[in-house]
Write a protein that holds these residues in place. Structure first.
Motif, mmCIF file in Angstrom:
data_model
loop_
_atom_site.group_PDB
_atom_site.id
_atom_site.type_symbol
_atom_site.label_atom_id
_atom_site.label_comp_id
_atom_site.label_asym_id
_atom_site.label_seq_id
_atom_site.Cartn_x
_atom_site.Cartn_y
_atom_site.Cartn_z
ATOM 1 N N LYS A 353 -20.215 -51.561 1.067
ATOM 2 C CA LYS A 353 -20.460 -50.071 0.871
ATOM 3 C C LYS A 353 -21.604 -49.852 1.620
ATOM 4 N N VAL A 354 -21.090 -49.313 2.413
ATOM 5 C CA VAL A 354 -21.858 -48.482 3.577
ATOM 6 C C VAL A 354 -23.236 -47.638 2.814
ATOM 7 N N GLY A 355 -24.206 -47.196 2.874
ATOM 8 C CA GLY A 355 -25.326 -46.807 2.252
ATOM 9 C C GLY A 355 -25.561 -47.115 0.594
ATOM 10 N N ASP A 356 -25.450 -48.209 -0.020
ATOM 11 C CA ASP A 356 -25.855 -48.434 -1.028
ATOM 12 C C ASP A 356 -26.930 -49.601 -0.264
ATOM 13 N N ALA A 374 -22.370 -62.680 14.474
ATOM 14 C CA ALA A 374 -21.634 -62.540 13.830
ATOM 15 C C ALA A 374 -21.581 -60.843 14.783
ATOM 16 N N LEU A 375 -20.224 -60.458 14.115
ATOM 17 C CA LEU A 375 -20.153 -59.032 14.082
ATOM 18 C C LEU A 375 -20.013 -58.556 12.793
ATOM 19 N N TYR A 376 -20.535 -57.159 12.273
ATOM 20 C CA TYR A 376 -20.999 -56.305 11.169
ATOM 21 C C TYR A 376 -20.031 -55.402 10.901
ATOM 22 N N ASP A 377 -18.758 -55.740 10.179
ATOM 23 C CA ASP A 377 -18.563 -54.026 10.065
ATOM 24 C C ASP A 377 -19.980 -53.465 8.847
ATOM 25 N N ASP A 378 -19.884 -52.662 9.901
ATOM 26 C CA ASP A 378 -20.698 -51.347 8.970
ATOM 27 C C ASP A 378 -20.011 -50.145 8.990
ATOM 28 N N ARG A 382 -12.980 -47.968 4.084
ATOM 29 C CA ARG A 382 -11.866 -48.355 3.317
ATOM 30 C C ARG A 382 -12.666 -50.282 3.161
ATOM 31 N N ALA A 383 -12.592 -50.219 1.463
ATOM 32 C CA ALA A 383 -13.155 -52.579 1.831
ATOM 33 C C ALA A 383 -11.505 -52.419 2.026
ATOM 34 N N GLY A 384 -10.367 -52.170 1.804
ATOM 35 C CA GLY A 384 -8.989 -52.773 2.185
ATOM 36 C C GLY A 384 -9.075 -53.358 3.381
ATOM 37 N N HIS A 395 -11.921 -64.085 12.080
ATOM 38 C CA HIS A 395 -13.124 -64.536 12.012
ATOM 39 C C HIS A 395 -13.542 -65.889 11.633
ATOM 40 N N PRO A 396 -13.582 -67.036 11.729
ATOM 41 C CA PRO A 396 -13.397 -68.234 10.935
ATOM 42 C C PRO A 396 -14.112 -67.773 9.019
ATOM 43 N N TRP A 397 -15.222 -67.096 9.306
ATOM 44 C CA TRP A 397 -16.095 -66.892 7.849
ATOM 45 C C TRP A 397 -16.309 -65.634 7.951
ATOM 46 N N GLN A 398 -15.389 -65.009 6.606
ATOM 47 C CA GLN A 398 -16.088 -63.733 6.037
ATOM 48 C C GLN A 398 -16.868 -63.452 5.121
ATOM 49 N N ILE A 399 -18.087 -63.116 5.247
ATOM 50 C CA ILE A 399 -19.203 -62.659 4.331
ATOM 51 C C ILE A 399 -19.084 -61.082 3.718
ATOM 52 N N VAL A 400 -18.434 -61.119 2.355
ATOM 53 C CA VAL A 400 -18.262 -60.084 2.015
ATOM 54 C C VAL A 400 -19.476 -59.695 1.086
ATOM 55 N N VAL A 401 -19.986 -58.399 1.158
ATOM 56 C CA VAL A 401 -20.738 -57.854 0.753
ATOM 57 C C VAL A 401 -20.684 -56.743 -0.202
ATOM 58 N N GLY A 402 -20.334 -56.525 -1.327
ATOM 59 C CA GLY A 402 -19.984 -55.647 -2.650
ATOM 60 C C GLY A 402 -21.462 -55.594 -3.492
#
Ligand code: ATP
Ligand code: MG
Length: 434
Positions: A353-356, A374-378, A382-384, A395-402
């Motif tokens: 949620k970019v903007g939150d 890191a690659l920042y998906d900014d 949509r989340a999907g 990417h070996p890891w995904q850090i998901v921030v909701g």
């Protein structure tokens, strides 16, 4: 890198021209674009992978005692006339003329050039052995460039060249390279099988191709699975000990790895854990004695003053082919699963949620702490779409921030290779990733 400001042109559709998974995924994940047949531009994510592979290759070459140089891509035809290969090489060689009408070529390999360099610089047996390598673009005008970077026309190769006083010295150089190769491929996250290869008119058994298993491979290979457990780590085998190298070579070359057409599989019946499959050639090492040193007049003064013709070997790794080969070995329906050692970034940070305010603050904090890893998906997608792209890019890891987790300082950490997910504090997630 911030994805919103990056050239990572991912594709949802499968490109029609791509026949195999790695080619499809390299185009879909935005790693490369073809600029003409068999010639590719490396976009930011692909270039990072290529450099990571090259760096592992470099570190293991250096550890074996080889020295890095950089030879030009453009070569003079005169050198190739001295070895007799200018006319012999055939249409794979890209021939050029300069403005003075001199014959030039874009190097498909560098035996002639390195022999010339040694001929100019090395005069005495005391200056041998030498092993020199470079990581440089090659051009071979392949009849049928295909499978993306796997069989390109322009491609990146690591090629090393050894010079020894005699056959026995060359054998040691050869074994060192075999060890360096096994360590390199293990670090790259693949099992490579050294397979005895044809030596052509030179004869002998000192030529091996390194094959990694993948269904789309061009070579058939059989091997003993016991082989996967051999320990050739730094503690187990030393470059300094000829006895270690001999023992290592013995264990590497007896595990019955072979194609059935070309070679007899000695004692295959006795193999307890038979394995077979298709494989991709990612490296090739070769001892060829005085094939180039003799006609090109490379001589050193021996201990008794006589003129000695050095014995040579050459050792190639297909650095750009490896990008495709690693994907063939590590992918699923959703996309690439990069081994940690070569991934373009260690992790993707997915801001759902970019903007939150809480999401943005956590993402920016993680992004800063990861210092370029890191690659920042900014993007405001949509989340999907973000999940799909992260799986695709591998990417070996995904850090998901909701927003729900972020309010409590929590993130979700996903491991791409296994699909495992965990709800963690920011600190705990960073500790796992870094
Ligand atoms: P191949 O049998 O696949 O044509 P080769 O025997 O001609 O390869 P070498 O001269 O041994 O290749 O080159 C060393 C390495 O360079 C190969 O093991 C392979 O990994 C890589 N390589 C060779 N040709 C290409 C190509 N056209 N595109 C990408 N990589 C290549
Ligand atoms: Mg070969």
């Amino acid at each position: 890198m911030r994805l919103s400001r990056s050239l990572v042109p991912t594709l949802k559709e499968t490109p029609a021209e791509a026949q195999i998974a790695s080619h499809r995924l390299m185009l879909r994940a935005g790693l490369v674009r073809q600029t003409s047949a068999g010639i590719y531009a490396w976009l930011p994510a692909g270039w990072r992978v290529l450099q990571n592979i090259a760096q592992i290759v470099r570190e293991e070459q250096d550890a074996s005692g080889a020295q890095e140089v950089l030879m030009p891509t453009i070569q003079s035809a005169d050198l190739w006339r001295q070895s007799g290969r200018f006319d012999a090489y055939g249409p794979e060689m890209l021939r050029l003329k300069d403005r003075h009408d001199r014959d030039m070529l874009y190097g498909p390999t560098n035996e002639e050039m390195i022999t010339d360099l040694l001929r100019q610089s090395v005069k005495s047996y005391r200056e041998l052995p030498q092993n020199l390598y470079h990581i440089q673009w090659k051009f071979r005008d392949e009849v049928r460039p295909r499978f993306g970077v796997m069989r390109g026309r322009e491609f990146l190769m690591k090629d090393a060249y050894s010079f020894d006083l005699d056959h026995a010295g060359a054998v040691v150089a050869y074994r060192k390279m075999m060890l360096a190769y096994m360590r390199t491929f293990r670090r790259l996250g693949v099992q490579a099988i050294p397979m005895a290869a044809d030596t052509g008119p030179i004869g002998g058994d000192l030529s091996h191709e390194f094959i990694i298993l993948a269904e789309t491979g061009e070579s058939q290979v059989y091997y003993d699975a016991a082989f996967e457990r051999i320990d050739y780590s730094a503690g187990a085998v030393s470059y300094e000990s000829e006895a270690d190298l001999a023992r290592f070579y013995e264990t590497m070359t007896t595990p019955y790895a072979a194609t059935d057409e070309k070679h007899d599989i000695t004692a295959w019946a006795k193999v307890a854990e038979k394995r077979g499959g298709r494989g991709i050639e990612v490296g090739h090492i070769f001892y060829f004695g005085t094939k180039y040193s003799e006609p090109m007049g490379l001589r050193v003064a021996g201990p008794d003053g006589s003129q000695v013709v050095p014995h040579m070997g050459s050792y190639g790794i297909g650095v750009s082919r490896l990008v495709g080969a690693l994907i063939e070995a590590h992918h699923d329906e959703a996309g690439i699963k990069w081994p940690d050692s070569v991934a373009p970034w260690k992790a993707a940070i997915l801001n759902l949620k970019v903007g939150d305010a809480a999401c943005d603050a956590i993402c920016e904090g993680i992004y800063a702490k990861m210092a370029g890893n890191a690659l920042y998906d900014d993007r405001s997608d949509r989340a999907g779409a973000k999940f799909a792209d992260a799986d695709l890019m591998g990417h070996p890891w995904q850090i998901v921030v909701g927003p729900r987790g972020a309010a409590n300082g929590m993130v979700e950490l996903k491991r791409r290779a296994t699909g495992e997910r965990a709800e963690l504090s920011v600190e705990a997630a960073l500790a796992k990733v870094l």
